[in-house]
Write a protein that holds these residues in place. Structure first.
Motif, PDB file in Angstrom:
ATOM      1  N   ILE A 319       0.838  -1.199   0.000  1.00 21.58           N
ATOM      2  CA  ILE A 319       0.000   0.000   0.000  1.00 21.58           C
ATOM      3  C   ILE A 319       0.870   1.245   0.000  1.00 21.58           C
ATOM      4  O   ILE A 319       0.654   2.186  -0.761  1.00 21.58           O
ATOM      5  N   PHE A 320       1.857   1.276   0.872  1.00 19.58           N
ATOM      6  CA  PHE A 320       2.891   2.304   0.856  1.00 19.58           C
ATOM      7  C   PHE A 320       4.161   1.662   1.388  1.00 19.58           C
ATOM      8  O   PHE A 320       4.118   0.790   2.256  1.00 19.58           O
ATOM      9  N   ALA A 321       5.288   2.077   0.868  1.00 18.32           N
ATOM     10  CA  ALA A 321       6.561   1.487   1.266  1.00 18.32           C
ATOM     11  C   ALA A 321       7.125   2.210   2.483  1.00 18.32           C
ATOM     12  O   ALA A 321       6.842   3.382   2.719  1.00 18.32           O
ATOM     13  N   ALA A 590      11.183  10.738   8.263  1.00 15.80           N
ATOM     14  CA  ALA A 590      10.333  10.379   7.124  1.00 15.80           C
ATOM     15  C   ALA A 590      10.616  11.280   5.932  1.00 15.80           C
ATOM     16  O   ALA A 590      10.703  10.814   4.784  1.00 15.80           O
ATOM     17  N   GLY A 591      10.760  12.581   6.180  1.00  8.77           N
ATOM     18  CA  GLY A 591      11.048  13.506   5.091  1.00  8.77           C
ATOM     19  C   GLY A 591      12.372  13.198   4.420  1.00  8.77           C
ATOM     20  O   GLY A 591      12.478  13.206   3.179  1.00  8.77           O
ATOM     21  N   TYR A 592      13.388  12.922   5.232  1.00  7.70           N
ATOM     22  CA  TYR A 592      14.707  12.584   4.673  1.00  7.70           C
ATOM     23  C   TYR A 592      14.622  11.325   3.812  1.00  7.70           C
ATOM     24  O   TYR A 592      15.182  11.270   2.709  1.00  7.70           O
ATOM     25  N   PHE A 596      15.686  11.140  -0.048  1.00  6.60           N
ATOM     26  CA  PHE A 596      17.003  10.579  -0.370  1.00  6.60           C
ATOM     27  C   PHE A 596      17.099   9.060  -0.340  1.00  6.60           C
ATOM     28  O   PHE A 596      18.150   8.516  -0.692  1.00  6.60           O
ATOM     29  N   SER A 597      16.054   8.338   0.078  1.00  2.89           N
ATOM     30  CA  SER A 597      16.162   6.884   0.140  1.00  2.89           C
ATOM     31  C   SER A 597      16.477   6.300  -1.233  1.00  2.89           C
ATOM     32  O   SER A 597      15.873   6.690  -2.247  1.00  2.89           O
ATOM     33  N   PRO A 598      17.418   5.342  -1.298  1.00  8.94           N
ATOM     34  CA  PRO A 598      17.730   4.713  -2.597  1.00  8.94           C
ATOM     35  C   PRO A 598      16.655   3.728  -3.048  1.00  8.94           C
ATOM     36  O   PRO A 598      16.680   3.272  -4.204  1.00  8.94           O
ATOM     37  N   GLU A 599      15.717   3.358  -2.136  1.00  8.50           N
ATOM     38  CA  GLU A 599      14.635   2.446  -2.503  1.00  8.50           C
ATOM     39  C   GLU A 599      13.671   3.156  -3.453  1.00  8.50           C
ATOM     40  O   GLU A 599      13.154   4.241  -3.130  1.00  8.50           O
ATOM     41  N   HIS A 607      13.078   7.200  -7.404  1.00  8.01           N
ATOM     42  CA  HIS A 607      12.081   6.791  -8.394  1.00  8.01           C
ATOM     43  C   HIS A 607      12.260   7.575  -9.686  1.00  8.01           C
ATOM     44  O   HIS A 607      12.172   7.008 -10.789  1.00  8.01           O
ATOM     45  N   ALA A 608      12.537   8.892  -9.558  1.00 10.23           N
ATOM     46  CA  ALA A 608      12.773   9.699 -10.759  1.00 10.23           C
ATOM     47  C   ALA A 608      14.003   9.198 -11.510  1.00 10.23           C
ATOM     48  O   ALA A 608      14.004   9.106 -12.751  1.00 10.23           O
ATOM     49  N   ALA A 609      15.060   8.852 -10.770  1.00  4.84           N
ATOM     50  CA  ALA A 609      16.276   8.342 -11.411  1.00  4.84           C
ATOM     51  C   ALA A 609      16.030   7.002 -12.093  1.00  4.84           C
ATOM     52  O   ALA A 609      16.562   6.722 -13.177  1.00  4.84           O
ATOM     53  N   HIS A 610      15.212   6.162 -11.464  1.00  3.12           N
ATOM     54  CA  HIS A 610      14.876   4.854 -12.043  1.00  3.12           C
ATOM     55  C   HIS A 610      14.164   5.026 -13.382  1.00  3.12           C
ATOM     56  O   HIS A 610      14.499   4.340 -14.369  1.00  3.12           O
TER      57      HIS A 610
END
Length: 687
Positions: A319-321, A590-592, A596-599, A607-610
């Motif tokens: 539902i959300f990661a 949560a904001g960080y 910046f999370s690589p997931e 996600h944009a980079a993916h």
């Protein structure tokens, strides 16, 4: 008699402890949902009786000898002394939007335990404290808003940051609420007809009370409620009609545009024509439904089918990661602690109180009531078969676009479910499909319908109960959108009025149209992008909403802590400082991670980079190129919005720390304290 009362409270505390222990420690056998209600109600009772009384007497020192702004000004328009039960109803209706219903439903992906404990503990020590302190602070400052109090007590920079934060959260809030409605109504002619019918019903009520039978509120109420129930029943006929059903069957993008148009119209129409009658009508439905749901849980006594903890505590939730910390604590905002409430507690409510002592029941007590709604939402979601729950709430991009793919994926997670199970639920409630109805509203409605049907009517009336629940949820979402868009328009007019005076006049219609279009355009953009998101939109928008809402709560607690320190009661500053520190740790983490999370499913930039890598490698389907480029832009925009919100809160915290240092070091003196006001008329006393 004192001994008897003491023993009674000991019994209540023991009952609550048993309820919470059963919820937290039971393993290997189903837990009855009644234990959640018992644990919650007993904790609320003890918290209100003892903790809120301590705050009222020792920290805030409520004193009925002080004249409230409603009594002192009493202009018959904004400042009106009002019976405390009427004010309680108004305040509860204003703060209890869809948040306490949707947040717990989504958070059930972790299991029922984390969300339940956060709702109960968070409200007693955090949410109700915030609402109570901001209400009293505004009450003693002639009903000033949160932004005004931040500017006066913390500083000009803090006040500007607070105003900016409020505007941001209003935009995100409206977008998320619109997304919930779209996901609940897409492909559902019965639901679309029922919810759509409430708009002309409200218009008719407004016209009736204004021109046909002025003052005949009872007549309008009875007629309005009868028409709403008729719309629920008539919706089945519409949904089953081969001629009419296509006229009320829409996809997500079309529904999004319809809601955007509706939001603009609701903002510019006279308040008596739509906003006031809708609020009034929905208040009756909301209170009645909440009471009926509680009685249904006690009568049906369902077992919780969802386990206390699921495998998704590792952060791989469909539902959300994200892991329980920090994402459970931003997913459930309303019901535990919500910054949006500080806007209400420093808005109309302090202008209505007759006595200071009423602030305890209204500020602290109404928040406990909202938390109780959140507990019932958690129960309604958790009584569903877990496989069915995940089939409804998981986006097609995660589980697959067909029932066969979805059920195979969910069964592989350890929650066995068949196509017949999912389709059987849809058939029972009169829907063609409930697969991938993200947003929480459909699964919550199924849970509520299950409880109601097992209490009254059986499976044959599941469809009526389901669409009644959808109407119940949508009514309050639309009500919040009505009021939120209008409040946002007022704030935008006030801001633009500093640059050109006519834009600040709320009575000048060109300004009304321009600022309404600005607010609706802002939240409409996020709504539309969420609708076309293959991951369902909730994965990105709801965490963004939770972060912004909890950051606003941090702003409110900064103001509250400043008021306590300036009052000279530094030894009690922990009552607001501890929840502030917890919220800062949760929201900044949560904001960080969202930035910046690589997931890929967590980090906006990842996600944009993916997507960028897929386009560069030529593996992206040609038909998806335009949508993927739009998603990349939105991911970066979401990251920027999150960063701005975090920066605003850091500025406010830094400004607050400087003010605390100045006061404690004796360099800054004191401002108007939390326990004093210009209207003081007698010696300070505790109550």
């Amino acid at each position: 008699m004192p001994v008897v009362r003491s023993l009674a409270w000991v019994a209540v505390a023991a009952l609550g402890a048993c309820g919470l222990a059963t919820v937290a420690l039971a393993r290997g056998e189903p837990v009855n949902a009644v234990w959640l209600l018992v644990g919650a109600l007993a904790t609320y009772a003890v918290g209100y009786r003892f903790y809120s009384k301590l705050l009222a007497a020792r920290v805030l020192m409520l004193d009925d000898l002080r004249t409230t702004p409603a009594v002192r000004v009493n202009d018959g328009r904004d400042f009106v002394p009002t019976n405390r039960w009427v004010v309680f109803g108004h305040h509860f209706a204003a703060i209890a939007g869809p948040g306490p219903l949707i947040g717990p439903t989504l958070c059930a992906q972790f299991g029922y335990l984390p969300g339940t404990l956060w709702i109960i503990i968070g409200v007693v020590l955090g949410g109700a404290v915030q609402d109570f302190f901001i209400l009293v602070g505004s009450l003693r400052r002639d009903g000033k808003s949160l932004g005004q109090m931040a500017r006066e007590e913390i500083g000009v920079l803090g006040g500007f940051a607070a105003l900016s934060g409020v505007l941001c959260i209003m935009v995100i809030l409206m977008a998320v609420l619109g997304l919930v409605i779209v996901n609940a109504l897409k492909g559902s002619p019965w639901g679309t007809f029922t919810v759509g019918a409430t708009i002309p019903i409200a218009l008719v009520m407004g016209w009736y009370l204004r021109f046909i039978r002025p003052g005949q509120v009872v007549e309008a109420t009875v007629g309005g409620l009868a028409l709403v129930l008729a719309a629920v029943i008539g919706g089945r006929w519409v949904g089953e009609s081969p001629t009419l059903a296509p006229w009320f069957t829409f996809g997500g993008p079309v529904l999004a545009v319809m809601i955007i148009v509706y939001g603009f119209a609701a903002s510019v129409l006279p308040v008596w024509l739509l906003l006031a009658p809708r609020d009034y009508l929905s208040a009756f439905i909301k209170i009645g439904t909440v009471i009926a749901l509680a009685l249904g849980i006690f009568a049906f006594q369902p077992d919780l089918a969802m386990p206390p903890l699921t495998r998704f505590v590792d952060g791989t939730g469909p539902i959300f990661a994200g892991k329980i910390f920090p994402f459970a604590f931003i997913t459930i905002a309303c019901g535990a602690i919500s910054g949006f409430h500080a806007l209400v507690a420093s808005g109309t409510t302090p202008k209505l109180l007759q006595r200071e002592s009423d602030a305890r029941m209204i500020g602290y007590g109404a928040m406990l009531m909202e938390s109780f709604v959140a507990i019932m939402a958690m129960i309604a979601a958790s009584v569903l078969h877990p496989g069915v729950f995940f089939a409804i709430n998981s986006p097609a991009g995660v589980v697959g676009s067909t029932a066969e793919q979805a059920t195979a994926t969910i069964t592989g997670w350890g929650f066995p479910v068949s196509v017949a199970d999912v389709q059987g639920i849809a058939d029972d409630v009169g829907e063609r499909s409930l697969l991938a109805r993200t947003g929480g509203a459909p699964s919550l409605a199924v849970g509520m319908a299950n409880i109601f049907a097992n209490t009254l009517g059986g499976k044959r009336v599941m469809g009526l109960w389901y669409h009644f629940a959808i109407m119940f949820e949508a009514l309050f979402i639309l009500t919040t959108m009505d009021a939120g868009t209008r409040v946002g328009r007022f704030m935008l007019q006030d801001f633009l009025g500093h640059f050109w005076e006519p834009l600040g006049r709320t009575s000048w219609y060109p300004s009304v149209l321009l600022t309404s279009a600005g607010m609706v355009g802002a939240w409409g953009y996020f709504l539309y992008q969420g609708v076309i998101d293959p991951l369902g939109g909730i994965n990105s928008l709801w965490p963004l909403f939770g972060i912004s809402n909890q950051l606003l709560a941090a702003i409110a607690l900064c103001v509250a802590t400043t008021l306590v320190i300036k009052s000279g009661r530094v030894r009690y500053a922990w009552v607001t400082l501890l929840p502030l520190l917890w919220l800062l740790s949760v929201t900044l983490t949560a904001g960080y991670q969202k930035i910046f999370s690589p997931e890929v499913r967590i980090g906006f930039l990842a996600h944009a980079a993916h997507l960028s890598q897929q386009i560069a490698a030529g593996t992206m389907a040609a038909g998806n190129l335009a949508a993927s480029r739009a998603q990349m832009f939105n991911d970066r925009l979401d990251a920027a919005v999150t960063a701005v919100l975090m920066a605003l809160v850091v500025v406010i915290v830094a400004d607050s720390l400087w003010q605390w240092y100045r006061v404690l070091s004796g360099r800054g003196g004191t401002a108007v304290t939390v326990a004093a006001a210009p209207s003081y008329r007698g010696p300070t006393r505790c109550c």
